[in-house]
Scaffold this motif. Structure first.
Motif, mmCIF file in Angstrom:
data_model
loop_
_atom_site.group_PDB
_atom_site.id
_atom_site.type_symbol
_atom_site.label_atom_id
_atom_site.label_comp_id
_atom_site.label_asym_id
_atom_site.label_seq_id
_atom_site.Cartn_x
_atom_site.Cartn_y
_atom_site.Cartn_z
ATOM 1 N N PHE A 51 0.885 -1.161 0.000
ATOM 2 C CA PHE A 51 0.000 0.000 0.000
ATOM 3 C C PHE A 51 0.917 1.202 0.000
ATOM 4 O O PHE A 51 1.693 1.403 0.943
ATOM 5 N N ILE A 52 0.854 2.006 -1.046
ATOM 6 C CA ILE A 52 1.809 3.098 -1.227
ATOM 7 C C ILE A 52 1.138 4.434 -0.953
ATOM 8 O O ILE A 52 0.121 4.772 -1.555
ATOM 9 N N VAL A 53 1.749 5.168 -0.019
ATOM 10 C CA VAL A 53 1.268 6.491 0.366
ATOM 11 C C VAL A 53 2.501 7.353 0.655
ATOM 12 O O VAL A 53 3.517 6.847 1.144
ATOM 13 N N ASP A 56 3.879 12.264 3.904
ATOM 14 C CA ASP A 56 2.986 13.262 4.504
ATOM 15 C C ASP A 56 1.510 12.893 4.366
ATOM 16 O O ASP A 56 0.629 13.618 4.826
ATOM 17 N N GLY A 57 1.211 11.768 3.713
ATOM 18 C CA GLY A 57 -0.164 11.328 3.542
ATOM 19 C C GLY A 57 -0.938 12.080 2.475
ATOM 20 O O GLY A 57 -2.108 11.796 2.247
ATOM 21 N N GLU A 58 -0.279 13.028 1.815
ATOM 22 C CA GLU A 58 -0.951 13.855 0.808
ATOM 23 C C GLU A 58 -1.236 13.096 -0.489
ATOM 24 O O GLU A 58 -2.176 13.416 -1.188
ATOM 25 N N TYR A 59 -0.403 12.103 -0.811
ATOM 26 C CA TYR A 59 -0.585 11.370 -2.058
ATOM 27 C C TYR A 59 -0.760 9.889 -1.750
ATOM 28 O O TYR A 59 0.070 9.291 -1.071
ATOM 29 N N ILE A 60 -1.818 9.295 -2.267
ATOM 30 C CA ILE A 60 -2.052 7.861 -2.089
ATOM 31 C C ILE A 60 -2.089 7.207 -3.456
ATOM 32 O O ILE A 60 -2.970 7.503 -4.269
ATOM 33 N N TYR A 61 -1.117 6.337 -3.736
ATOM 34 C CA TYR A 61 -1.130 5.539 -4.971
ATOM 35 C C TYR A 61 -2.018 4.318 -4.758
ATOM 36 O O TYR A 61 -2.709 3.885 -5.641
ATOM 37 N N ILE A 78 11.629 2.744 -5.988
ATOM 38 C CA ILE A 78 10.585 2.050 -6.713
ATOM 39 C C ILE A 78 10.076 2.961 -7.818
ATOM 40 O O ILE A 78 10.272 4.172 -7.776
ATOM 41 N N ASP A 79 9.432 2.368 -8.809
ATOM 42 C CA ASP A 79 8.894 3.105 -9.946
ATOM 43 C C ASP A 79 7.424 2.711 -10.080
ATOM 44 O O ASP A 79 7.116 1.530 -10.262
ATOM 45 N N LEU A 80 6.536 3.689 -9.982
ATOM 46 C CA LEU A 80 5.099 3.443 -10.030
ATOM 47 C C LEU A 80 4.588 3.624 -11.450
ATOM 48 O O LEU A 80 4.937 4.603 -12.112
ATOM 49 N N TYR A 81 3.735 2.719 -11.909
ATOM 50 C CA TYR A 81 3.202 2.820 -13.266
ATOM 51 C C TYR A 81 2.031 3.800 -13.316
ATOM 52 O O TYR A 81 1.123 3.759 -12.495
#
Length: 94
Positions: A51-53, A56-61, A78-81
């Motif tokens: 679970f990627i966040v 600061d909790g401002e962005y949730i992938y 890491i690299d997020l698609y």
């Protein structure tokens, strides 16, 4: 319900299937989709659910799976698609 075993702080970047050297098929043979994460498989094994966040909790992938790798993805990176290139630029490095 999701449970977790630990948390890590990593540097996250973004990629899309049109980036140089990329296509729609991951290193594990799946098709890229929102939630695909490129990892260093010696650090984060393929198949790891995350679970990627942002710190600061401002962005949730969100809920993601380690399914891909990349030449510059080493250790704690890491690299997020993202399906759209402009979204990769908006994400930047976090």
């Amino acid at each position: 319900m999701l449970t977790y075993t630990h948390s890590d702080t990593v540097e996250a970047t973004a990629y899309t299937h049109t980036d140089k050297g990329c296509d729609r098929i991951t290193a594990t043979g799946t098709t890229v989709h929102w939630g695909t994460v490129a990892v260093d498989p010696t650090r984060i094994p393929y198949g790891t659910r995350m679970f990627i966040v942002s710190n600061d909790g401002e962005y949730i992938y969100g809920v993601s799976t380690a399914e891909d790798c990349g030449g510059s993805i080493k250790q704690n990176r890491i690299d997020l698609y993202f399906p759209i290139l402009s979204d990769c630029y908006k994400f930047g490095i976090r």
